[in-house]
Design an enzyme around this catalytic site. Structure first.
Site, short mmCIF file in Angstrom:
data_model
loop_
_atom_site.label_atom_id
_atom_site.label_comp_id
_atom_site.label_asym_id
_atom_site.label_seq_id
_atom_site.Cartn_x
_atom_site.Cartn_y
_atom_site.Cartn_z
N GLU A 193 -5.87 10.10 8.32
CA GLU A 193 -4.46 10.08 8.75
C GLU A 193 -4.23 11.00 9.95
OE1 GLU A 193 -1.39 9.72 5.99
OE2 GLU A 193 -2.42 7.93 5.30
N CYS B 16 -3.63 -1.08 -2.26
CA CYS B 16 -3.84 0.31 -2.66
C CYS B 16 -4.69 0.38 -3.94
CB CYS B 16 -2.47 0.94 -2.92
SG CYS B 16 -2.55 2.67 -3.34
N HIS C 288 -8.41 3.72 2.98
CA HIS C 288 -8.73 4.44 4.21
C HIS C 288 -10.21 4.50 4.54
CE1 HIS C 288 -4.64 5.65 3.72
NE2 HIS C 288 -4.66 6.47 4.74
N CYS D 58 -11.01 2.84 -1.60
CA CYS D 58 -9.76 3.38 -1.07
C CYS D 58 -9.48 2.70 0.27
CB CYS D 58 -9.92 4.90 -0.88
SG CYS D 58 -8.51 5.65 -0.04
N ASP E 203 0.85 -1.19 0.00
CA ASP E 203 0.00 0.00 0.00
C ASP E 203 0.89 1.24 0.00
OD1 ASP E 203 -2.33 1.60 0.09
OD2 ASP E 203 -2.10 1.85 2.24
N SER E 204 0.30 2.35 -0.42
CA SER E 204 1.04 3.61 -0.40
C SER E 204 1.37 4.02 1.04
CB SER E 204 0.21 4.70 -1.07
OG SER E 204 -1.06 4.77 -0.44
N1 DGL Z 1 -3.91 3.75 -0.53
C1 DGL Z 1 -4.60 4.73 -1.31
C2 DGL Z 1 -5.78 4.10 -2.03
O1 DGL Z 1 -6.29 3.06 -1.63
C3 DGL Z 1 -5.06 5.90 -0.45
C4 DGL Z 1 -3.91 6.76 0.08
C5 DGL Z 1 -3.15 7.46 -1.03
O2 DGL Z 1 -3.69 8.36 -1.68
O3 DGL Z 1 -2.00 7.08 -1.24
O4 DGL Z 1 -6.22 4.62 -3.02
#
Ligand code: DGL
Length: 273
Positions: free
Chosen positions: A159, A74, A193, A191, A11-12
C-alpha cells in the site's frame, strides 16, 4: 422487463482490483461493480466479528446496486465471513442471490499442481488464524500437509508503494524461510495484495515452486461457474461496464487502484451501513 444484473466484486481495499483485472480478462463482456472498503482497510488484523459485520454491509450495498452474484476477492472476508453470509445473511436478506469466495478455487488449483502434497499458504494474520485454507485443502485430500505463514508487513508495504524495494525483499525472505524449510512444492498467495509480488516471491522461492496466484485463476474459475449455472449467467448484462466504488475517496485509491487494475479507473464514493 427486468433490468440486467451485474457481477459484484468486493474487497477490503484496492488489492481486489488485481483479481478483478484477471476476472475481466477472462470475462470481458460482462458488467461489473467493484467495491473496496478503503475507509476500514485492513481487515486482516481485525476480529472475526468485525470482519463479518463489515462484509455483511458490503454485501448489502452490492446487492442493493443490482448485483446477481458477488465475489469476495478478499481472502480475509472469504475466510472469516463467507460461510455465515452464505448460510444465514443471504438466504434471509437476498433470497436466490449468490456469494462466492476465492479460497476454494485457490485450494483446488494448489491440489492439482502440487506433486508432493506439501502446500504453503501466505496470508493475513486473520486468514491464517481462521485455518480456512487448511480446512478447504483437507476437504479435498486429508493427506495434504499445509504450512501457513502470516505476513502482516506485506499489505502495508504494498500500500505504501514499496513492492520493489529492499525492505519488501527482506520481509519476503523472512516469511518464506519457514515455508521453504518444510520443502513445500506449491505456494498459495492467499491475499489480494500478494499477486503483485509474485515475481519477487518466485525469485526467492526458486523457479521450481508452483505459485498459485488468485489474479490468474479466479477469472477462469468464475467462467466455469457461469457455464455450470446458466440460470445466473443469463441474467448478467454484457455491456462491458465497470463501475468502481470505495468507502473513502483518496488519491491513493485512484493511483494505486489504477496500477492494480492495469487501467485508469474512476471511483465513486460508497456509504455502507
Ligand atoms: N484484502 C485482504 C485479503 O485478501 C488484504 C488487505 C486487508 O487486510 O484488508 O486478505
Amino acid at each position: 422487463m427486468q433490468r440486467k444484473k451485474f457481477i459484484g466484486i468486493f474487497d477490503s481495499g484496492f488489492g481486489g482490483l488485481d483479481i478483478m483485472r484477471g476476472i475481466t480478462k477472462a470475462l470481458p463482456d460482462y458488467d461489473f461493480i467493484y467495491l473496496g472498503d478503503t475507509a476500514r482497510v485492513p481487515y486482516g488484523t481485525r476480529s472475526k466479528e468485525t470482519i463479518y459485520q463489515f462484509t455483511k454491509e458490503a454485501v448489502d450495498f452490492l446487492f442493493g446496486k443490482n448485483c446477481e452474484l458477488v465475489i469476495f476477492a478478499c481472502n480475509t472476508a472469504s475466510s472469516d465471513a463467507l460461510r455465515l453470509i452464505q448460510k444465514k445473511h443471504v438466504p434471509e436478506n437476498h433470497k436466490n442471490k449468490k456469494v462466492l469466495g476465492v479460497l476454494i478455487p485457490a485450494a483446488e488449483v494448489a491440489y492439482e499442481v502440487s506433486k508432493n502434497k506439501k502446500i504453503g499458504v501466505m496470508a493475513t494474520a486473520s486468514t491464517v488464524a481462521s485455518k480456512s485454507f487448511a480446512r478447504e485443502l483437507k476437504k479435498i485430500d486429508p493427506e495434504i500437509k499445509i504450512y501457513q505463514q502470516a505476513c502482516p508487513l506485506l499489505v502495508p508495504l504494498v500500500e505504501a508503494g514499496e513492492q520493489n524495494s529492499e525492505i519488501t525483499e527482506t520481509a519476503l525472505r523472512k516469511y518464506l524461510k519457514p515455508l521453504l524449510a518444510k520443502k513445500i512444492d506449491t505456494l498459495i498467495l492467499g491475499c489480494t495484495h500478494y499477486g503483485i509480488l509474485e515475481r519477487k516471491i518466485k525469485k526467492i522461492a526458486g523457479k521450481e515452486m508452483k505459485i498459485v496466484s488468485e489474479s490468474k485463476i479466479i477469472g477462469r474459475k468464475l467462467k466455469d461457474y457461469l457455464v455450470r449455472h446458466p440460470e445466473i449467467e443469463k441474467k448478467i448484462a454484457k455491456n462491458k461496464r465497470r463501475t468502481f466504488y470505495s468507502t473513502d475517496l483518496t488519491d491513493n485509491f485512484q493511483k494505486l487502484g489504477s496500477k492494480f487494475f492495469g487501467a485508469k479507473i474512476e471511483v465513486k464514493k460508497a456509504s455502507l451501513k
